[in-house]
Motif scaffolding. Structure first.
Motif, PDB file in Angstrom:
ATOM      1  N   GLN A 144       7.190   2.515   6.565  1.00  0.00           N
ATOM      2  CA  GLN A 144       5.677   1.486   6.218  1.00  0.00           C
ATOM      3  C   GLN A 144       4.750   3.050   7.779  1.00  0.00           C
TER       4      GLN A 144
ATOM      5  N   SER B 150       6.743   2.153  -4.877  1.00  0.00           N
ATOM      6  CA  SER B 150       5.553   1.445  -4.659  1.00  0.00           C
ATOM      7  C   SER B 150       3.935   1.378  -4.753  1.00  0.00           C
TER       8      SER B 150
ATOM      9  N   ILE C 158      10.142  -0.570   2.092  1.00  0.00           N
ATOM     10  CA  ILE C 158       9.624  -0.264   1.535  1.00  0.00           C
ATOM     11  C   ILE C 158       8.714   0.747   3.020  1.00  0.00           C
TER      12      ILE C 158
ATOM     13  N   ASN D 250      10.934   2.392  -2.879  1.00  0.00           N
ATOM     14  CA  ASN D 250       9.402   4.082  -2.297  1.00  0.00           C
ATOM     15  C   ASN D 250       8.295   3.949  -3.715  1.00  0.00           C
TER      16      ASN D 250
ATOM     17  N   THR E  78       2.129   2.349   1.177  1.00  0.00           N
ATOM     18  CA  THR E  78       3.592   3.597   1.855  1.00  0.00           C
ATOM     19  C   THR E  78       3.698   5.095   2.300  1.00  0.00           C
TER      20      THR E  78
END
Ligand code: SF4
Ligand code: FE
Length: 482
Positions: A76, A112, A74, A109, A355
């Motif tokens: 960052q 998230s 994911i 992603n 994210t």
């Protein structure tokens, strides 16, 4: 992280229900038509173990602090987004085709963010569930099929008004331990090379379509999931047993129709359930990420440009000014594709979930270019290659003791270049611009991650036309404020 061998072995342990040419396959992994696509996904595992690619191909999990394959990460930071673009180009250039794994990355992603957005409004616990699921994906280093595209039936009608309500995937029953879903997902890239299928809605939905607002993940061999393999131009060449006519000897892609024939999904695998107002949220985020992912085409473009330059040299034409100029144009277009993907990553930002999301406007511009430039790059490659690329007899003729000598003699280019090498590079150009890899390089460039009009709609929504008008009007004295 899994090695490529472990990945292959893990696929052998799946019990997928796959059909091709009207028959169920009992061995998917070794099927000669599917195998090159498995090799391409396996390459995403292999490259992650190479020290020279470690920085691009791996990341540190924000959940466990462990080293993971970047395809399960994911994002960052914008740095992560940039590395994702670079990974796509790198993989495209090493495989010369669609390596399939990005759809899963992009789904993870997007989820998230959307799971948290739903929780914030509805007090649900989707994000917690999703994080548990993500840990499992990262720990096992799994490949996920991001399944978005429904068959869609009559495009003028919303899901609930379709003559056949199954033309969009929907919930048909609620049980105490989960739900039953029915429908299909079309054009699923890499579906039978995946361990998991992550299902998402395909369009923004209204209240009447709440049964279609469902997102979940299932093992790819869950009961009731069936796959029908898509054909590709020249696909049977892979089953002929030679090693020339298929052009790309190692890698390929695939798409399949995935059918959900009344499939049970347990609650712990559900990430959206009837919160219809968030369907568009998920679709837009997935689409933005996947429009960035098309840096893969710059990687395939690298291979095609290399092939075009090679054939020019084999033909003794590489010094002609128009050939040099065509190669420059191909590079210009290819680097422009890359620029779009880099730009939307560099201009990314942090969302409430932590994210990082790409700049949506620039991601759409990136993909809009992808719907065009690979066609022009292919046209130029075919121009440079010459007609032999499509009039060339088969490898069997070339190997024939009786007639092979005529091909050897009359298909010779420069005297010091083996005829066979010339035939090989022509077959590779054919593969990328007309054959199995053209699915990924051309038509998928057109329609994957949304057809051209989808990006144009997003571009019109995202640009601030009023601001631009003000700028112009100020300079010529129409608009007088500061
Ligand atoms: Fe990834 Fe490109 Fe294939 Fe999409 S087309 S799955 S971005 S390699
Ligand atoms: Fe795609």
């Amino acid at each position: 992280m899994k090695t490529a061998k472990e990945y292959e072995q893990s696929l052998r342990e799946l019990n997928l229900e796959v059909y091709m040419f009207g028959e169920r396959l009992d061995n998917v992994v070794d099927n000669p038509i599917i195998r090159p696509s498995m090799n391409a996904v396996a390459k995403t595992y292999e490259m992650a173990w190479k020290p020279e690619y470690e920085d691009i191909m791996t990341a540190t999990s924000h959940l466990t602090g462990k080293k993971i394959n970047r395809f399960t990460h994911i994002h960052q930071s914008t740095e992560d987004l940039l590395k994702k673009t670079k990974m796509g180009r790198l993989m495209g250039s090493h495989t010369g085709c669609c390596f399939q794994r990005c759809v899963g990355t992009d789904s993870l992603n997007a989820l998230s963010m959307t799971t948290l957005a739903i929780d914030n409004v509805h007090g649900t616990l989707y994000n917690k569930r999703f994080i548990e699921y993500l840990k499992f994906i990262q720990e096992e280093d799994l490949t996920c099929d991001g399944a978005m595209t429904d068959p869609k039936g009559d495009r003028s009608l919303p899901p609930h008004k379709q003559a056949d309500p199954d033309l969009y995937l929907r919930v048909i029953e609620e049980k105490t331990d989960g739900i039953i879903v029915r429908g299909a997902k079309a054009h699923q890239t890499g579906a039978v090379n995946s361990h998991e299928i992550i299902v998402m809605p395909t369009i923004a939905l209204k209240a009447e379509d709440r049964d279609y607002a469902v997102s979940f993940a299932l093992p790819s061999d869950a009961e009731g999931i069936r796959y029908i393999m898509g054909r590709q131009s020249c696909d049977l060449r892979k089953a002929e047993g030679g090693n020339l006519d298929q052009g790309n000897l190692f890698f390929g892609g695939h798409e399949a129709l995935v059918i959900f024939d009344d499939v049970f999904v347990p609650w712990e695998r559900i990430f959206m359930y009837k919160e219809y107002e968030f369907a568009g949220h998920l679709v837009e985020r997935f689409a933005s990420y996947h429009r960035q992912s098309y840096a893969c085409k710059a990687g395939v473009g690298d291979v095609l440009i290399g092939a075009a330059q090679t054939i020019a040299e084999y033909n003794g034409a590489e010094k002609a000014s128009h050939i040099k100029d065509k190669i420059i144009e191909m590079n210009h277009l290819n680097e422009t594709l890359y620029c779009g993907s880099i730009a939307c990553a560099a201009e990314g930002h942090e969302e409430p979930s932590g994210t990082y999301l790409v700049n949506t406007l620039l991601a759409n511009v990136c993909k809009q270019n992808v719907t065009r430039f690979p066609y022009e790059i292919s046209r130029l490659a075919q121009d440079i290659a010459g007609g032999l690329m499509v009039t060339l007899p088969s490898e069997k003729d070339f190997r024939s003791p009786e007639i092979g000598k005529w091909m050897e003699k009359y298909f010779k280019g420069k005297a010091d270049i083996p005829t066979e090498d010339r035939l090989r590079i022509l077959r590779l150009i054919e593969n990328i611009t007309l054959g199995t890899a053209a699915v990924g390089y051309l038509t998928e460039s057109m329609h994957g991650a949304g057809s051209p009009q989808a990006q144009r709609i997003m571009i019109s929504r995202l640009v601030n036309l009023n601001e631009k008008k003000k700028l112009a009007q100020k300079l010529c004295g129409i608009h007088k404020e500061d």
